[in-house]
Design a protein around this motif. Sequence first.
Motif, mmCIF file in Angstrom:
data_model
loop_
_atom_site.group_PDB
_atom_site.id
_atom_site.type_symbol
_atom_site.label_atom_id
_atom_site.label_comp_id
_atom_site.label_asym_id
_atom_site.label_seq_id
_atom_site.Cartn_x
_atom_site.Cartn_y
_atom_site.Cartn_z
ATOM 1 N N ARG A 123 3.149 0.981 15.982
ATOM 2 C CA ARG A 123 1.926 1.811 15.253
ATOM 3 C C ARG A 123 2.195 2.044 13.599
ATOM 4 N N GLN A 124 3.493 1.437 13.293
ATOM 5 C CA GLN A 124 3.768 1.592 11.692
ATOM 6 C C GLN A 124 3.747 0.239 11.177
ATOM 7 N N THR A 125 3.106 -1.097 11.900
ATOM 8 C CA THR A 125 2.923 -2.150 11.308
ATOM 9 C C THR A 125 2.475 -2.062 9.866
ATOM 10 N N ASN A 126 1.434 -1.486 9.510
ATOM 11 C CA ASN A 126 1.011 -1.371 8.288
ATOM 12 C C ASN A 126 2.144 -1.067 7.321
ATOM 13 N N GLU A 127 2.769 -0.158 7.289
ATOM 14 C CA GLU A 127 3.887 0.098 6.733
ATOM 15 C C GLU A 127 5.102 -0.644 6.402
ATOM 16 N N VAL A 128 5.559 -1.394 7.585
ATOM 17 C CA VAL A 128 6.448 -2.264 7.416
ATOM 18 C C VAL A 128 5.851 -3.505 6.586
ATOM 19 N N ALA A 129 4.509 -4.034 6.917
ATOM 20 C CA ALA A 129 3.772 -4.833 5.956
ATOM 21 C C ALA A 129 3.752 -4.765 4.491
ATOM 22 N N ALA A 130 3.480 -3.290 4.179
ATOM 23 C CA ALA A 130 3.323 -2.627 2.838
ATOM 24 C C ALA A 130 4.627 -3.028 2.231
ATOM 25 N N MET A 131 5.622 -2.830 2.522
ATOM 26 C CA MET A 131 7.122 -2.881 2.191
ATOM 27 C C MET A 131 7.295 -4.343 1.965
ATOM 28 N N MET A 132 6.955 -5.246 3.026
ATOM 29 C CA MET A 132 7.222 -6.654 2.719
ATOM 30 C C MET A 132 6.358 -7.225 1.602
ATOM 31 N N ARG A 133 5.271 -6.775 1.333
ATOM 32 C CA ARG A 133 4.153 -7.116 0.415
ATOM 33 C C ARG A 133 4.953 -6.917 -0.941
ATOM 34 N N HIS A 134 5.438 -5.695 -1.401
ATOM 35 C CA HIS A 134 6.031 -5.463 -2.389
ATOM 36 C C HIS A 134 7.183 -6.434 -3.035
ATOM 37 N N LEU A 135 7.951 -7.111 -1.683
ATOM 38 C CA LEU A 135 8.859 -7.824 -2.054
ATOM 39 C C LEU A 135 8.484 -9.411 -2.561
ATOM 40 N N LEU A 136 7.334 -9.653 -1.634
ATOM 41 C CA LEU A 136 6.638 -10.738 -1.737
ATOM 42 C C LEU A 136 6.072 -10.908 -3.173
ATOM 43 N N SER A 196 -4.820 4.241 17.643
ATOM 44 C CA SER A 196 -3.662 5.045 17.237
ATOM 45 C C SER A 196 -3.032 4.210 16.161
ATOM 46 N N TYR A 197 -3.314 3.052 15.600
ATOM 47 C CA TYR A 197 -2.358 2.595 14.682
ATOM 48 C C TYR A 197 -2.858 2.731 13.120
ATOM 49 N N ALA A 198 -1.668 3.092 12.464
ATOM 50 C CA ALA A 198 -2.086 3.695 10.946
ATOM 51 C C ALA A 198 -2.648 2.484 10.219
ATOM 52 N N VAL A 199 -3.634 2.461 9.480
ATOM 53 C CA VAL A 199 -4.630 1.433 8.533
ATOM 54 C C VAL A 199 -4.555 2.317 7.177
ATOM 55 N N PRO A 200 -4.365 1.346 6.077
ATOM 56 C CA PRO A 200 -5.233 2.125 4.882
ATOM 57 C C PRO A 200 -6.458 2.441 4.868
ATOM 58 N N ASN A 201 -7.148 3.209 3.971
ATOM 59 C CA ASN A 201 -8.338 3.548 4.047
ATOM 60 C C ASN A 201 -9.452 2.545 3.935
ATOM 61 N N TYR A 202 -9.284 1.388 3.277
ATOM 62 C CA TYR A 202 -10.401 0.467 3.426
ATOM 63 C C TYR A 202 -10.388 -0.216 4.653
ATOM 64 N N LEU A 203 -9.598 0.135 5.590
ATOM 65 C CA LEU A 203 -9.664 -0.715 7.020
ATOM 66 C C LEU A 203 -10.183 0.551 7.808
ATOM 67 N N LYS A 204 -10.643 1.553 7.666
ATOM 68 C CA LYS A 204 -10.868 2.526 8.470
ATOM 69 C C LYS A 204 -12.041 2.087 9.364
#
Length: 470
Positions: free
Chosen positions: A253-266, A427-435
């Motif tokens: 359910r923290q998929t978005n958090e992991v992806a956000a950290m990976m986006r920073h590196l990319l 139940s999966y966390a998403v940023p506000n623009y994906l509500k």
Amino acid sequence: MAWLNLYIRYPSQSYHGAEWPPSPFKLMQALIAGFNQGRNRSQPAADFESALRWLEQQNPPWIDAPDSEQGTTLTVAVPNNEDNLTMAAWANGKPESANDKAKRNALKDVPQRFLADDKPLSYHWQIAEEDAVIARQIVAYAQRITVFGRGIDLVVAWGEVSNDTPPVSAQCYLPQQAGVALRVPVPGSFAALEARYQAQFMPRVGNVWVVGLPPLHYGTARYQRADQPTGKPYIAFQLLELHGKGFWVRDARQTNEVAAMMRHLLDKALKGELPDPAAVSQWMGHGDVNGERLHILPLPSIGHEHVDGLIRRVLVTGADAELLERLAWTLEGSELLKDGQPTARLVRIFGDDTVVGMYTGEWHSRRKLPTCEWVSVTPVVMPGFDHHGKRTAKLMREALKQAGLPEPLAMEVSAAPYQRHGHRAGSYAVPNYLKYPQYHVRIRWEKPQYGALAIGAGRFRGLGLLYPVL
């Protein structure tokens, strides 16, 4: 043009190595071991060195592999290299018992693969006509290979130089932009392998034991079976703790958090690789909505009834294989940051990885299992509001169209997960623009699909991730 063809036959019709098919780099290792025949050469072999230095400069070969099935992994007890303890006990007049020695054994997993027929494993290089003479030397050296895989994988090897193009069978692995990553020789590979081989005969320097072996030197190439649909190129990483001794895990359910950290590196890596800021913005999803961009897909562990469904790997896909390869080398060993603090380390995945292979369809395709039916592991975020279910089917088809996937034969949606350790949609966390509403989905197509598939508004950050079912 001519062709250098090398053939390997397994009389036992079984293979116990960790990768399939065995990589061209492993074949070079076998050539060196076969030529040396388990002995320490006191004199250099100039012709042999010249031939292998030529081979390491060739393009990656085709690999034609027999059909095979994965067998049960064997767990064997291997004695640790601690004979000094045994000798110390003997010198003290207290010899170790068999039970004491057994306690110092290490358990090793040995995979098994059963070959379906007597068809040889073969490697095919396209070469220039003027290189035929040195290629025939490689053929002669190949005939000395007696083991290819683990020590129990005895083989018969031979070869030929031919002007005829080898046929491309359904089991032929071709160098492609996508598929399994295999190690291939590059300039410098022979020198590294020769030094590594000779190091086993030089355990002492003066009166000091040599610790470890010289490092390997190789490149990588992606291979895809001729009978598999073409998928997008990808790179994959394990997520390890900073000390490197275990996986760094996160709830799906923290998929978005992991992806956000990976986006920073990319984003940082792209700015170092691409001089044009507009190109960086496009790959990061801030340009043309119809243009190519990177998909960042954290991968929950799946495939077995006892897995926990936690994220341990991350996969990045895109249309530019060369750019992805450059990014992979830049990101290797990088640290994921959370609130500016290092929290995990990226370690690139080379060769076969069961979990990655499940998501891309490679794991199933190699076993001739159907991949027409896929289910969601993380829920699909609808590309709009469905008005309490009235537009769900329409929006789901729109999500498939946006992902470039064909119209399905059948489709069903559910709030409940299809995976044993999945979580309820919503139940999966998403940023506000994906509500937008979330749904799990089961889809069946007429033809098998291939590649890491994700659909919906969150497909670029690991939501809507699909998995091929048996």
